[in-house]
Design a protein around this motif. Structure first.
Motif, PDB file in Angstrom:
ATOM      1  N   THR A 279       0.761  -1.054   0.230  1.00 40.12           N
ATOM      2  CA  THR A 279      -0.082   0.211   0.027  1.00 40.12           C
ATOM      3  C   THR A 279       0.714   1.264   0.105  1.00 40.12           C
ATOM      4  O   THR A 279       0.507   2.339   0.483  1.00 40.12           O
ATOM      5  CB  THR A 279      -0.866   0.038   1.265  1.00 40.12           C
ATOM      6  OG1 THR A 279      -0.178  -0.281   2.405  1.00 40.12           O
ATOM      7  CG2 THR A 279      -2.013  -0.772   1.130  1.00 40.12           C
TER       8      THR A 279
ATOM      9  N   VAL B  52       2.418   4.584  -0.961  1.00 39.59           N
ATOM     10  CA  VAL B  52       1.984   5.811  -1.715  1.00 39.59           C
ATOM     11  C   VAL B  52       2.965   6.729  -2.192  1.00 39.59           C
ATOM     12  O   VAL B  52       2.911   7.338  -2.931  1.00 39.59           O
ATOM     13  CB  VAL B  52       0.748   6.512  -0.675  1.00 39.59           C
ATOM     14  CG1 VAL B  52      -0.408   5.707  -0.865  1.00 39.59           C
ATOM     15  CG2 VAL B  52       1.448   7.285   0.370  1.00 39.59           C
TER      16      VAL B  52
ATOM     17  N   PHE C  76      -2.736  -0.005  -4.031  1.00 36.28           N
ATOM     18  CA  PHE C  76      -2.896   1.692  -4.007  1.00 36.28           C
ATOM     19  C   PHE C  76      -3.043   1.790  -5.425  1.00 36.28           C
ATOM     20  O   PHE C  76      -3.986   2.504  -6.220  1.00 36.28           O
ATOM     21  CB  PHE C  76      -2.152   2.480  -3.334  1.00 36.28           C
ATOM     22  CG  PHE C  76      -2.785   2.773  -1.938  1.00 36.28           C
ATOM     23  CD1 PHE C  76      -3.495   1.723  -1.132  1.00 36.28           C
ATOM     24  CD2 PHE C  76      -2.222   3.915  -1.207  1.00 36.28           C
ATOM     25  CE1 PHE C  76      -4.099   1.988  -0.106  1.00 36.28           C
ATOM     26  CE2 PHE C  76      -2.925   4.020   0.283  1.00 36.28           C
ATOM     27  CZ  PHE C  76      -3.791   3.033   0.841  1.00 36.28           C
TER      28      PHE C  76
ATOM     29  N   VAL D 177      -5.687   3.745  -7.452  1.00 34.58           N
ATOM     30  CA  VAL D 177      -5.720   5.426  -7.167  1.00 34.58           C
ATOM     31  C   VAL D 177      -5.741   6.004  -8.767  1.00 34.58           C
ATOM     32  O   VAL D 177      -6.338   6.973  -8.951  1.00 34.58           O
ATOM     33  CB  VAL D 177      -4.392   5.670  -6.447  1.00 34.58           C
ATOM     34  CG1 VAL D 177      -3.984   7.169  -6.641  1.00 34.58           C
ATOM     35  CG2 VAL D 177      -4.759   5.566  -5.007  1.00 34.58           C
TER      36      VAL D 177
ATOM     37  N   SER E 188      -4.049  12.458  -6.768  1.00 33.60           N
ATOM     38  CA  SER E 188      -3.893  12.063  -5.466  1.00 33.60           C
ATOM     39  C   SER E 188      -2.909  12.798  -4.518  1.00 33.60           C
ATOM     40  O   SER E 188      -1.817  13.082  -5.206  1.00 33.60           O
ATOM     41  CB  SER E 188      -3.837  10.619  -5.248  1.00 33.60           C
ATOM     42  OG  SER E 188      -2.596  10.343  -5.538  1.00 33.60           O
TER      43      SER E 188
ATOM     44  N   ILE F 273      -7.798   4.632   0.575  1.00 34.61           N
ATOM     45  CA  ILE F 273      -7.651   5.016  -1.021  1.00 34.61           C
ATOM     46  C   ILE F 273      -8.325   6.475  -0.837  1.00 34.61           C
ATOM     47  O   ILE F 273      -7.548   7.495  -1.561  1.00 34.61           O
ATOM     48  CB  ILE F 273      -8.120   4.238  -1.925  1.00 34.61           C
ATOM     49  CG1 ILE F 273      -7.446   2.881  -1.998  1.00 34.61           C
ATOM     50  CG2 ILE F 273      -8.269   4.972  -3.240  1.00 34.61           C
ATOM     51  CD1 ILE F 273      -7.615   1.853  -3.129  1.00 34.61           C
TER      52      ILE F 273
ATOM     53  N   GLN G  94      -6.425   9.528   0.168  1.00 33.48           N
ATOM     54  CA  GLN G  94      -5.608  10.232  -0.756  1.00 33.48           C
ATOM     55  C   GLN G  94      -6.233  11.296  -1.726  1.00 33.48           C
ATOM     56  O   GLN G  94      -5.168  11.860  -2.539  1.00 33.48           O
ATOM     57  CB  GLN G  94      -4.825   8.991  -1.715  1.00 33.48           C
ATOM     58  CG  GLN G  94      -4.217   7.798  -1.125  1.00 33.48           C
ATOM     59  CD  GLN G  94      -2.845   8.619  -0.348  1.00 33.48           C
ATOM     60  OE1 GLN G  94      -1.970   9.298  -0.880  1.00 33.48           O
ATOM     61  NE2 GLN G  94      -2.449   8.084   0.882  1.00 33.48           N
TER      62      GLN G  94
END
Lengths: 273, 273
Positions: free
Chosen positions: A69, A71, A91, A95, A106, B24, B27
């Motif tokens: 996960t 980011v 993600f 995303v 994001s 999610i 974000q």
């Protein structure tokens, strides 16, 4: 079965990666070795992760499965480029399409909680845990007006773990009160609870299961005897029916399932959704 | 901002869909309306879900976002075919590549817990919650040998919520003991704890933050005064340093972050990974 290792790699606690990854793994007949790799928040740490995963890949016949996960893009890139495992980028997968749908970029920001001491939602959740602890097992009648949910049921029907779960997972102030012989004699709910009928929820349980659970605590006691459990459950169910409160049987249900049902039925105002 | 609705659709409690979906959504700079739709375990219920989603789609300018963890294929198909939202099929996306990798079919089976009363892992988790409650705030010294983790720290440093979280999320038996003036005078950890040094973990906190937290409870008290908090924290940190136990500051950390760090440091034997 040939060994297989699953890694959960996260910039933060890894709870999301684990919750989700384990839910997916539960769909398969495998018992993999699991390795939790939280707080991977720098490229250096990512390189260490890559080394560990690739070392495992070399040792085992199967390539490791890697739930991530991450980011932070530079950190994720290190894993993407170096890792010889099967990378499931949880993600990134969702995303990017969401960026298109929402028409915005994001954050790629790590963790929900940067400084928890400033976070109102977190503060309220800790308050809810404290409230639920103070109101466990009928310890106090104070501030029942402030409760979001009030659970009732015979001793060991599941009220305490359900209350704590409601507090911890959903930030709800959950009080719980045991139904005891005095209540059954008076044939009504404890009088302090009566003004709050709309937020009362009952738990019942099969007498057999109740007797098993009580016997772990006090084997051979009258309290745990099947006869006594049968009588208590019968009285409690009759009372819940008479009082017109909502209730369910916890016999085969997890605290997660009980809590979800309670949310659907009580719909506490505090609940954000 | 134009309204946007997010649905979480699951055959079970929906906790996985929510945990993951919300991670999610965090974000993005949006504050959508959220709708939880658990226990969608029949095609009939799926049709109702589709009607509700499509009704929302009609009312709002933006199409709804739908996170689903449905594993029952006929139920999922109803949503896939009828739903006018943006469907993010969290299971399907990862289960299919995993089927190839593992060379086996997935169960498509709903929920981890079919009958919880027969499940050893669940039983142990409930036991851990009971243990942690009984051993909260130094209530008892019984069966410390059975504890997986023993937390110490001054009053209100975060021991109780962390203990309960370790029990609930990780199934660990977590006891916790306050460090009090008597301990500081004796200049050592409570003697009952000494045999278990390897599983003791300390929590500290900044005096300012501690004073804030205590002031919510007992405003204007000596207990909450910055001077007293400063002295207690100073003594507690000195003691933890002398005892050679591991510790961290909870000042800006969530209970999830604290718990994850404790797992990494203590590595309790009971922990499956």
């Amino acid at each position: 079965m040939t060994p297989r290792t699953v890694f959960f790699v996260s910039d933060s606690t890894g709870i999301t990666a684990e919750t989700f990854g384990n839910a997916i793994l539960a769909q398969f007949d495998i018992e993999p070795r699991r390795v939790r790799m939280p707080f991977i928040d720098s490229e250096d740490k990512a390189h260490q992760v890559v080394r560990q995963i690739n070392h495992t890949a070399q040792q085992e016949a199967n390539r490791p499965i890697v739930f991530t996960t991450l980011v932070d893009m530079p950190v994720l890139k290190v894993i993407q480029q170096g890792c010889k495992g099967m990378l499931l980028d949880m993600f990134g997968t969702f995303v990017r399409p969401l960026e298109d749908e929402l028409g915005m970029k994001s954050h790629h920001r790590v963790g929900r909680f940067s400084d928890i001491s400033q976070n109102k939602e977190y503060h309220d959740r800790i308050e809810a845990i404290n409230f639920s602890l103070a109101h466990d097992d009928g310890q106090t009648h104070d501030d029942l007006a402030g409760a979001d949910v009030i659970l009732v049921g015979v001793s060991r029907s599941g009220k305490t773990p359900t209350s704590l779960y409601l507090a911890m997972q959903h930030g709800l102030k959950a009080a719980n009160y045991p139904l005891i012989p005095e209540d059954f004699e008076r044939k009504q709910l404890p009088s302090a609870l009566l003004p709050f009928r709309s937020k009362i929820f009952g738990l019942t349980i099969s007498p057999q299961r109740l007797s098993e659970i009580r016997s772990e605590r006090r084997p051979g006691s009258r309290y745990a005897s099947l006869d006594n459990c049968r009588a208590e459950v019968h009285e409690a169910e009759a009372m819940m029916r008479r009082s017109g409160i909502r209730w369910l049987s916890s016999t085969t249900k997890s605290i997660e399932e009980i809590a979800t049902t309670i949310l659907q039925e009580i719909r506490p105002e505090r609940l954000s959704y």
